[in-house]
Design a protein around this motif. Structure first.
Motif, PDB file in Angstrom:
ATOM      1  N   TRP A  82      60.319  38.314 -66.706  1.00 52.69           N
ATOM      2  CA  TRP A  82      61.641  38.571 -67.267  1.00 52.69           C
ATOM      3  C   TRP A  82      62.047  37.719 -68.464  1.00 52.69           C
ATOM      4  O   TRP A  82      62.882  38.127 -69.257  1.00 52.69           O
ATOM      5  CB  TRP A  82      62.709  38.401 -66.184  1.00 52.69           C
ATOM      6  CG  TRP A  82      62.521  37.223 -65.254  1.00 52.69           C
ATOM      7  CD1 TRP A  82      61.918  37.246 -64.031  1.00 52.69           C
ATOM      8  CD2 TRP A  82      62.955  35.868 -65.456  1.00 52.69           C
ATOM      9  NE1 TRP A  82      61.943  36.001 -63.453  1.00 52.69           N
ATOM     10  CE2 TRP A  82      62.572  35.131 -64.303  1.00 52.69           C
ATOM     11  CE3 TRP A  82      63.624  35.200 -66.485  1.00 52.69           C
ATOM     12  CZ2 TRP A  82      62.841  33.770 -64.162  1.00 52.69           C
ATOM     13  CZ3 TRP A  82      63.892  33.840 -66.353  1.00 52.69           C
ATOM     14  CH2 TRP A  82      63.502  33.151 -65.190  1.00 52.69           C
ATOM     15  N   GLY A  83      61.526  36.533 -68.670  1.00 56.91           N
ATOM     16  CA  GLY A  83      62.151  35.551 -69.543  1.00 56.91           C
ATOM     17  C   GLY A  83      62.002  35.781 -71.030  1.00 56.91           C
ATOM     18  O   GLY A  83      61.185  35.135 -71.701  1.00 56.91           O
ATOM     19  N   ARG A  84      62.804  36.677 -71.614  1.00 51.42           N
ATOM     20  CA  ARG A  84      62.686  37.000 -73.043  1.00 51.42           C
ATOM     21  C   ARG A  84      64.027  36.877 -73.771  1.00 51.42           C
ATOM     22  O   ARG A  84      64.339  37.653 -74.670  1.00 51.42           O
ATOM     23  CB  ARG A  84      62.102  38.397 -73.210  1.00 51.42           C
ATOM     24  CG  ARG A  84      60.664  38.518 -72.684  1.00 51.42           C
ATOM     25  CD  ARG A  84      60.095  39.890 -72.973  1.00 51.42           C
ATOM     26  NE  ARG A  84      58.779  40.072 -72.371  1.00 51.42           N
ATOM     27  CZ  ARG A  84      57.630  39.746 -72.962  1.00 51.42           C
ATOM     28  NH1 ARG A  84      57.629  39.195 -74.161  1.00 51.42           N
ATOM     29  NH2 ARG A  84      56.466  39.962 -72.347  1.00 51.42           N
ATOM     30  N   LYS A  85      64.846  35.925 -73.361  1.00 44.57           N
ATOM     31  CA  LYS A  85      66.116  35.620 -74.036  1.00 44.57           C
ATOM     32  C   LYS A  85      67.010  36.848 -74.148  1.00 44.57           C
ATOM     33  O   LYS A  85      67.720  37.037 -75.136  1.00 44.57           O
ATOM     34  CB  LYS A  85      65.845  35.002 -75.415  1.00 44.57           C
ATOM     35  CG  LYS A  85      65.014  33.719 -75.340  1.00 44.57           C
ATOM     36  CD  LYS A  85      64.736  33.125 -76.699  1.00 44.57           C
ATOM     37  CE  LYS A  85      63.875  31.862 -76.547  1.00 44.57           C
ATOM     38  NZ  LYS A  85      63.565  31.239 -77.862  1.00 44.57           N
ATOM     39  N   GLY A  86      66.958  37.670 -73.122  1.00 40.13           N
ATOM     40  CA  GLY A  86      67.811  38.850 -73.051  1.00 40.13           C
ATOM     41  C   GLY A  86      67.241  40.091 -73.690  1.00 40.13           C
ATOM     42  O   GLY A  86      67.800  41.182 -73.531  1.00 40.13           O
ATOM     43  N   LEU A  87      66.139  39.948 -74.432  1.00 39.52           N
ATOM     44  CA  LEU A  87      65.570  41.088 -75.148  1.00 39.52           C
ATOM     45  C   LEU A  87      64.761  41.999 -74.228  1.00 39.52           C
ATOM     46  O   LEU A  87      64.494  41.673 -73.082  1.00 39.52           O
ATOM     47  CB  LEU A  87      64.693  40.584 -76.293  1.00 39.52           C
ATOM     48  CG  LEU A  87      65.413  39.721 -77.349  1.00 39.52           C
ATOM     49  CD1 LEU A  87      64.419  39.241 -78.398  1.00 39.52           C
ATOM     50  CD2 LEU A  87      66.561  40.483 -77.996  1.00 39.52           C
ATOM     51  N   GLU A 109      68.003  27.891 -70.691  1.00 38.15           N
ATOM     52  CA  GLU A 109      69.364  28.424 -70.787  1.00 38.15           C
ATOM     53  C   GLU A 109      69.362  29.832 -71.374  1.00 38.15           C
ATOM     54  O   GLU A 109      70.048  30.729 -70.875  1.00 38.15           O
ATOM     55  CB  GLU A 109      70.221  27.507 -71.660  1.00 38.15           C
ATOM     56  CG  GLU A 109      71.564  28.086 -72.076  1.00 38.15           C
ATOM     57  CD  GLU A 109      72.557  28.227 -70.935  1.00 38.15           C
ATOM     58  OE1 GLU A 109      73.438  29.091 -71.033  1.00 38.15           O
ATOM     59  OE2 GLU A 109      72.414  27.482 -69.929  1.00 38.15           O
ATOM     60  N   GLU A 110      68.570  30.044 -72.408  1.00 39.04           N
ATOM     61  CA  GLU A 110      68.593  31.311 -73.133  1.00 39.04           C
ATOM     62  C   GLU A 110      67.979  32.467 -72.357  1.00 39.04           C
ATOM     63  O   GLU A 110      68.354  33.634 -72.567  1.00 39.04           O
ATOM     64  CB  GLU A 110      67.860  31.148 -74.467  1.00 39.04           C
ATOM     65  CG  GLU A 110      68.550  30.184 -75.423  1.00 39.04           C
ATOM     66  CD  GLU A 110      67.649  29.759 -76.576  1.00 39.04           C
ATOM     67  OE1 GLU A 110      68.158  29.127 -77.522  1.00 39.04           O
ATOM     68  OE2 GLU A 110      66.428  30.050 -76.528  1.00 39.04           O
ATOM     69  N   SER A 111      67.034  32.151 -71.462  1.00 34.01           N
ATOM     70  CA  SER A 111      66.349  33.210 -70.713  1.00 34.01           C
ATOM     71  C   SER A 111      66.735  33.273 -69.242  1.00 34.01           C
ATOM     72  O   SER A 111      66.434  34.268 -68.571  1.00 34.01           O
ATOM     73  CB  SER A 111      64.829  33.028 -70.810  1.00 34.01           C
ATOM     74  OG  SER A 111      64.364  33.327 -72.095  1.00 34.01           O
ATOM     75  N   PHE A 112      67.391  32.220 -68.738  1.00 30.70           N
ATOM     76  CA  PHE A 112      67.735  32.202 -67.314  1.00 30.70           C
ATOM     77  C   PHE A 112      69.228  31.980 -67.093  1.00 30.70           C
ATOM     78  O   PHE A 112      69.971  32.914 -66.786  1.00 30.70           O
ATOM     79  CB  PHE A 112      66.917  31.145 -66.580  1.00 30.70           C
ATOM     80  CG  PHE A 112      67.262  31.011 -65.118  1.00 30.70           C
ATOM     81  CD1 PHE A 112      67.106  32.084 -64.256  1.00 30.70           C
ATOM     82  CD2 PHE A 112      67.756  29.813 -64.605  1.00 30.70           C
ATOM     83  CE1 PHE A 112      67.444  31.981 -62.909  1.00 30.70           C
ATOM     84  CE2 PHE A 112      68.078  29.687 -63.262  1.00 30.70           C
ATOM     85  CZ  PHE A 112      67.935  30.771 -62.410  1.00 30.70           C
ATOM     86  N   SER A 113      69.690  30.756 -67.292  1.00 32.11           N
ATOM     87  CA  SER A 113      71.077  30.425 -66.952  1.00 32.11           C
ATOM     88  C   SER A 113      72.091  31.282 -67.694  1.00 32.11           C
ATOM     89  O   SER A 113      73.123  31.677 -67.125  1.00 32.11           O
ATOM     90  CB  SER A 113      71.350  28.946 -67.236  1.00 32.11           C
ATOM     91  OG  SER A 113      70.538  28.114 -66.439  1.00 32.11           O
ATOM     92  N   GLY A 114      71.820  31.578 -68.964  1.00 35.04           N
ATOM     93  CA  GLY A 114      72.753  32.346 -69.758  1.00 35.04           C
ATOM     94  C   GLY A 114      72.608  33.847 -69.639  1.00 35.04           C
ATOM     95  O   GLY A 114      73.380  34.598 -70.246  1.00 35.04           O
ATOM     96  N   ILE A 115      71.636  34.301 -68.857  1.00 35.01           N
ATOM     97  CA  ILE A 115      71.386  35.742 -68.689  1.00 35.01           C
ATOM     98  C   ILE A 115      71.854  36.227 -67.316  1.00 35.01           C
ATOM     99  O   ILE A 115      72.558  37.233 -67.206  1.00 35.01           O
ATOM    100  CB  ILE A 115      69.894  36.072 -68.881  1.00 35.01           C
ATOM    101  CG1 ILE A 115      69.432  35.678 -70.283  1.00 35.01           C
ATOM    102  CG2 ILE A 115      69.633  37.553 -68.610  1.00 35.01           C
ATOM    103  CD1 ILE A 115      70.094  36.458 -71.394  1.00 35.01           C
TER     104      ILE A 115
END
Length: 350
Positions: free
Chosen positions: A59-64, A107-113
């Motif tokens: 999953w970890g793609r900064k929301g993309l 943060e960009e791929s987990f906590s903030g998503i």
């Protein structure tokens, strides 16, 4: 004892709900942390009719690549089911894991998503091959838990849940989850290539793999849980782009079939799928659709036992009761695309 002797021979040849207490008990039976494998045990209780959780991988793609859309639907389903935790099947941060504990990708791929209220539960995670391309120790560090309390990542560990129904006249159930570090088993990653892997804590490889296999055998042999679920990043059976993983078929599959495992849950292939074993009640479930997907089927894939394949993003939910296990696969829109029900026959509810 006959089973134990058989598996020893195989090993030698292969070389809250409401959580009642938020205190998860951790035991470590060996002091050699560099090879500490399935020796961490976390135990918890559930008061309620079922244990409910989500599974997502890759999953970890900064929301993309629709990661944010999948996260939104996970939040919605998580609220509907009142989930107790989330399982991540690995490849948590692309393309090359984390650079360290201060990497903003966390943060960009987990906590903030995954910001939905329902997803503020423990995330029990394993490492994938892309995680090993970075600083693998960073994902295992307690420092990340201080940044986000949800993050629970170890190489291998056991999670034990006991279910206590509201109706005390009904019998409860139990579920043991065996998280296995599968990347070191795959020969391809040990060959010279453009990618480098962080093998700290894994070397010497043969010792590490033998320890994992022995620990898994003993843990399954001694488990008295109603339901046994093994989680790893790599496929055992898959018709997706990566297909079957031969090292897993030869080394892991004989153990989990011998000891009555109900589900093997993985990621790695960026799709959703369900394959039934033709040799045992074991079900192979792939939930690797957390972001980038649409890779299609592997040419010439072994289609034996295939029940369902979805070439796209999504995730799955699992609900466990004393005698019933219910799985639902959801696509990127949160629509149900496949369901599975397993019943434990011969178990009395009294």
């Amino acid at each position: 004892m006959a089973k134990l002797a058989k598996m020893q021979n195989l090993l030698s040849r292969s070389m809250g709900w409401a959580v009642v207490s938020m205190n998860i008990i951790i035991f470590c039976f060996l002091t050699d942390e560099s090879h500490c494998s399935l020796q961490h045990v976390r135990s918890a209780k559930k008061i309620g009719d079922s244990l409910n959780f989500l599974v997502v991988g890759d999953w970890g793609r900064k929301g993309l690549y629709n990661q944010s859309r999948v996260a939104t639907q996970m939040g919605r389903i998580g609220e509907e089911l009142d989930i107790d935790f989330v399982i991540s099947t690995g490849d948590n941060f692309y393309e090359n894991g984390l650079t360290g504990i201060d990497d903003p990708s966390f943060e960009e791929s987990f906590s903030g998503i995954y910001t939905a209220k329902s997803l503020q539960t423990p995330w029990y995670s394993v490492l994938g091959n892309h995680d090993y391309r970075g600083n693998a120790l960073a994902q295992l560090s307690p420092s990340l838990r201080s940044q986000d309390h949800r993050w629970q990542c170890e190489r291998s560990f056991i999670l034990k849940y006991t279910i206590y129904p509201h109706d005390l006249q009904s019998g409860g159930g139990s579920a043991d989850f065996f998280f296995v570090d599968t990347t070191p088993f795959v020969d391809h990653y040990w060959k010279p290539s453009k990618n480098t892997y962080d093998w700290r804590g894994v070397l010497p490889r043969e010792k590490y793999l033998n320890q994992q296999l022995q620990d898994l055998q003993v843990a399954l042999e001694t488990s008295t849980a109603t339901w046994k679920i093994v989680i790893g990043h790599h496929t055992i059976r898959s018709v997706g782009s990566h297909g079957d993983t031969e090292e897993m078929i030869h080394q892991i599959l004989p153990i989990i079939e011998a000891y009555g495992v109900d589900l093997y849950v993985n990621g790695h292939d960026h799709c959703l799928e369900h394959i039934s074993s033709v040799n045992s009640p074991l079900q192979f479930l792939t939930s690797g659709g957390g972001s980038k997907a649409w890779r299609g089927m592997k040419e010439g894939a072994n289609m034996e036992g295939l029940q369902f394949f979805h070439n796209g993003q999504g995730f799955m939910s699992v609900q466990i009761q004393a005698t019933l296990l219910h799985v639902v696969f959801y696509d990127v829109e949160g629509s149900t695309v496949h369901e599975l029900n397993l019943l434990k026959e011969g178990l009395s509810v009294s």
